[in-house]
Scaffold this active site. Structure first.
Site, PDB file in Angstrom:
ATOM      1  N   ASP A 132     144.914  43.705  74.623  1.00 18.28           N
ATOM      2  CA  ASP A 132     144.106  42.488  74.813  1.00 18.28           C
ATOM      3  C   ASP A 132     143.078  42.738  75.916  1.00 18.28           C
ATOM      4  OD1 ASP A 132     145.645  41.111  72.984  1.00 18.28           O
ATOM      5  OD2 ASP A 132     146.776  39.972  74.474  1.00 18.28           O
ATOM      6  N   ARG A 182     139.203  44.249  68.008  1.00 16.75           N
ATOM      7  CA  ARG A 182     139.329  42.812  67.761  1.00 16.75           C
ATOM      8  C   ARG A 182     138.127  42.161  68.448  1.00 16.75           C
ATOM      9  NH1 ARG A 182     143.924  40.339  70.887  1.00 16.75           N
ATOM     10  NH2 ARG A 182     145.355  40.929  69.224  1.00 16.75           N
TER      11      ARG A 182
HETATM   12  P1  FDA Z   1     135.631  27.926  69.291  1.00 18.87           P
HETATM   13  O1  FDA Z   1     136.208  27.852  70.664  1.00 18.87           O
HETATM   14  O2  FDA Z   1     134.180  27.656  69.113  1.00 18.87           O
HETATM   15  O3  FDA Z   1     136.487  27.010  68.344  1.00 18.87           O
HETATM   16  C1  FDA Z   1     136.178  26.824  66.986  1.00 18.87           C
HETATM   17  C2  FDA Z   1     137.136  25.798  66.393  1.00 18.87           C
HETATM   18  O4  FDA Z   1     138.461  26.348  66.420  1.00 18.87           O
HETATM   19  C3  FDA Z   1     137.276  24.503  67.203  1.00 18.87           C
HETATM   20  O5  FDA Z   1     136.299  23.592  66.844  1.00 18.87           O
HETATM   21  C4  FDA Z   1     138.677  24.065  66.841  1.00 18.87           C
HETATM   22  O6  FDA Z   1     138.681  23.472  65.550  1.00 18.87           O
HETATM   23  C5  FDA Z   1     139.425  25.356  66.751  1.00 18.87           C
HETATM   24  N1  FDA Z   1     140.064  25.741  68.031  1.00 18.87           N
HETATM   25  C6  FDA Z   1     139.656  26.717  68.880  1.00 18.87           C
HETATM   26  N2  FDA Z   1     140.487  26.814  69.941  1.00 18.87           N
HETATM   27  C7  FDA Z   1     141.410  25.866  69.775  1.00 18.87           C
HETATM   28  C8  FDA Z   1     142.550  25.459  70.530  1.00 18.87           C
HETATM   29  N3  FDA Z   1     142.862  26.044  71.667  1.00 18.87           N
HETATM   30  N4  FDA Z   1     143.287  24.433  70.052  1.00 18.87           N
HETATM   31  C9  FDA Z   1     142.986  23.829  68.868  1.00 18.87           C
HETATM   32  N5  FDA Z   1     141.928  24.181  68.112  1.00 18.87           N
HETATM   33  C10 FDA Z   1     141.151  25.168  68.554  1.00 18.87           C
HETATM   34  N6  FDA Z   1     140.287  36.097  74.285  1.00 18.87           N
HETATM   35  C11 FDA Z   1     140.171  37.030  75.254  1.00 18.87           C
HETATM   36  O7  FDA Z   1     139.404  36.825  76.207  1.00 18.87           O
HETATM   37  N7  FDA Z   1     140.890  38.201  75.180  1.00 18.87           N
HETATM   38  C12 FDA Z   1     141.705  38.481  74.123  1.00 18.87           C
HETATM   39  O8  FDA Z   1     142.313  39.564  74.100  1.00 18.87           O
HETATM   40  C13 FDA Z   1     141.828  37.505  73.095  1.00 18.87           C
HETATM   41  N8  FDA Z   1     142.641  37.711  72.012  1.00 18.87           N
HETATM   42  C14 FDA Z   1     142.615  36.823  70.961  1.00 18.87           C
HETATM   43  C15 FDA Z   1     143.340  37.091  69.796  1.00 18.87           C
HETATM   44  C16 FDA Z   1     143.222  36.252  68.695  1.00 18.87           C
HETATM   45  C17 FDA Z   1     143.974  36.586  67.445  1.00 18.87           C
HETATM   46  C18 FDA Z   1     142.375  35.101  68.762  1.00 18.87           C
HETATM   47  C19 FDA Z   1     142.201  34.212  67.579  1.00 18.87           C
HETATM   48  C20 FDA Z   1     141.723  34.801  69.927  1.00 18.87           C
HETATM   49  C21 FDA Z   1     141.845  35.645  71.039  1.00 18.87           C
HETATM   50  N9  FDA Z   1     141.191  35.345  72.228  1.00 18.87           N
HETATM   51  C22 FDA Z   1     141.104  36.305  73.205  1.00 18.87           C
HETATM   52  C23 FDA Z   1     140.665  33.974  72.472  1.00 18.87           C
HETATM   53  C24 FDA Z   1     139.187  33.842  72.135  1.00 18.87           C
HETATM   54  O9  FDA Z   1     138.422  34.546  73.075  1.00 18.87           O
HETATM   55  C25 FDA Z   1     138.749  32.368  72.118  1.00 18.87           C
HETATM   56  O10 FDA Z   1     138.934  31.842  73.408  1.00 18.87           O
HETATM   57  C26 FDA Z   1     139.494  31.509  71.124  1.00 18.87           C
HETATM   58  O11 FDA Z   1     139.705  32.188  69.925  1.00 18.87           O
HETATM   59  C27 FDA Z   1     138.686  30.218  70.819  1.00 18.87           C
HETATM   60  O12 FDA Z   1     137.438  30.534  70.287  1.00 18.87           O
HETATM   61  P2  FDA Z   1     137.054  30.402  68.738  1.00 18.87           P
HETATM   62  O13 FDA Z   1     136.464  31.703  68.324  1.00 18.87           O
HETATM   63  O14 FDA Z   1     138.213  29.973  67.940  1.00 18.87           O
HETATM   64  O15 FDA Z   1     135.854  29.387  68.680  1.00 18.87           O
END
Ligand code: FDA
Length: 304
Positions: A132, A182
């Site tokens: 990560d 990732r």
């Molecule tokens: P965004 O934040 O724009 O959200 C899009 C939509 O997703 C929202 O409108 C909502 O519907 C839904 N959603 C998002 N987060 C939610 C929550 N917490 N609760 C409910 N609904 C939610 N980061 C990092 O810095 N280092 C890492 O190693 C990782 N590893 C990682 C693994 C995996 C498998 C995922 C999916 C994510 C990570 N992350 C991470 C976290 C990533 O950086 C990010 O903070 C989250 O995925 C939220 O961003 P989105 O891309 O989902 O978009």
């Protein structure tokens, strides 16, 4: 208000004393929506349930910064136990880990020693390990450790964060290694000196990273719950005729289950990040910071 809550949760995520206090009460306040229990057995059960619905998983034994060698060794042993459990259960899962939990904040050598032990065990079972990405302080070191390892082995990958200005260069610099990356937006509180402060810039850069990495030829784990980003990736994959063994979608346990299952129905590979363990507080706070609307969900649970 939303920005204030975000900053508050991000500071809580870093606070060891608040974390210690919360852990005393066990998996409460709604944390169990995002964390698959405190034990390996609970986590394996969660993976079985995901596998039964066509999803694969990556297991993360929760734990971040450690301050002693003994704590780092304990984290390393938990990673080994997790790999053993995945192998014994025969479930479709791999391992995710954080380098600060293996001692990166103490010394690079200690961290490398612990990580190598884990990677050797994973190789024995034919399992993949994802490193990560944590806050910016550790970005350079994490990438440099990854590069050293990737020159010798292929069952390891890292994470690239779209909010960092440097990420596009990192992707280009890693290109020759055909890395398994990732791609995420980024979850930590960073200074505008190193990261895009505005969501629309992060989204634009996320698209740029996805397209650059797919065109460079490495394996892409597109990790997001954002339908727009997923649609963008799907179209690109189709336009560039990227074969299914070059990418997968990833989402977090307990978030956008509907979208996870819809992608599976469409025939895409979906991997769910399944965190477990007693050190759940920092992870839980980062999920709240991403979506302060979740606070209402937490408040409801407080009074249950
Ligand atoms: P965004 O934040 O724009 O959200 C899009 C939509 O997703 C929202 O409108 C909502 O519907 C839904 N959603 C998002 N987060 C939610 C929550 N917490 N609760 C409910 N609904 C939610 N980061 C990092 O810095 N280092 C890492 O190693 C990782 N590893 C990682 C693994 C995996 C498998 C995922 C999916 C994510 C990570 N992350 C991470 C976290 C990533 O950086 C990010 O903070 C989250 O995925 C939220 O961003 P989105 O891309 O989902 O978009």
């Amino acid at each position: 208000m939303e920005a204030l809550l975000r900053t508050l949760f991000q500071s809580f995520a870093k606070s060891q004393s608040v974390g210690r206090m919360a852990r005393r009460y066990g998996l409460r306040f709604g944390a169990s929506r995002f964390v698959a229990g405190e034990t390996i057995d609970g986590a394996i059960e969660a993976v079985r349930a995901l596998n039964a619905t066509g999803r694969v998983a990556t297991l993360d034994h929760l734990g971040e910064f450690v301050s002693t060698e003994a704590e780092a060794e304990l984290s390393m042993r938990m990673c080994l136990k997790t790999l053993d459990a995945i192998n014994e259960a025969g479930v479709e899962a791999n391992l995710s880990l954080k380098l600060t939990s293996l001692g990166l904040g103490i010394s690079d050598e200690l961290c490398m020693r612990n990580l190598t032990t884990i990677l050797n065990r994973a190789r024995l079972y034919g399992l993949f390990v994802r490193i990560d990405m944590e806050d910016f302080t550790y970005c350079e070191k994490t990438i440099s450790i990854y590069k050293q390892l990737r020159e010798q082995i292929d069952n390891v990958g890292i994470v690239i964060q779209a909010y960092l200005y440097r990420s596009i260069d990192d992707i280009e610099n890693l290109k020759a290694l055909k890395p398994n990356l990732r791609l995420v937006k980024g979850a930590y509180k960073e200074s505008p000196k190193v990261a895009y402060p505005s969501k629309s810039d992060v989204d634009d850069n996320f698209k740029r990273l996805i397209s650059t990495h797919l065109m460079n030829g490495g394996y892409a784990a597109i990790a997001t719950h954002d339908s727009q980003m997923i649609d963008y990736a799907k179209k690109l994959i189709q336009d560039l005729s990227i074969p299914p063994d070059r990418y997968e979608f990833q989402m977090l346990y307990g978030i956008r289950e509907d979208l996870q299952l819809a992608l599976v129905r469409e025939g895409y590979k979906v991997r769910v990040y399944v965190p477990f363990g007693s050190d759940w507080f920092g992870y839980f706070m980062r999920r709240l910071a991403e979506r302060p609307a979740n606070v209402w969900f937490v408040l409801k649970n407080l009074f249950k």
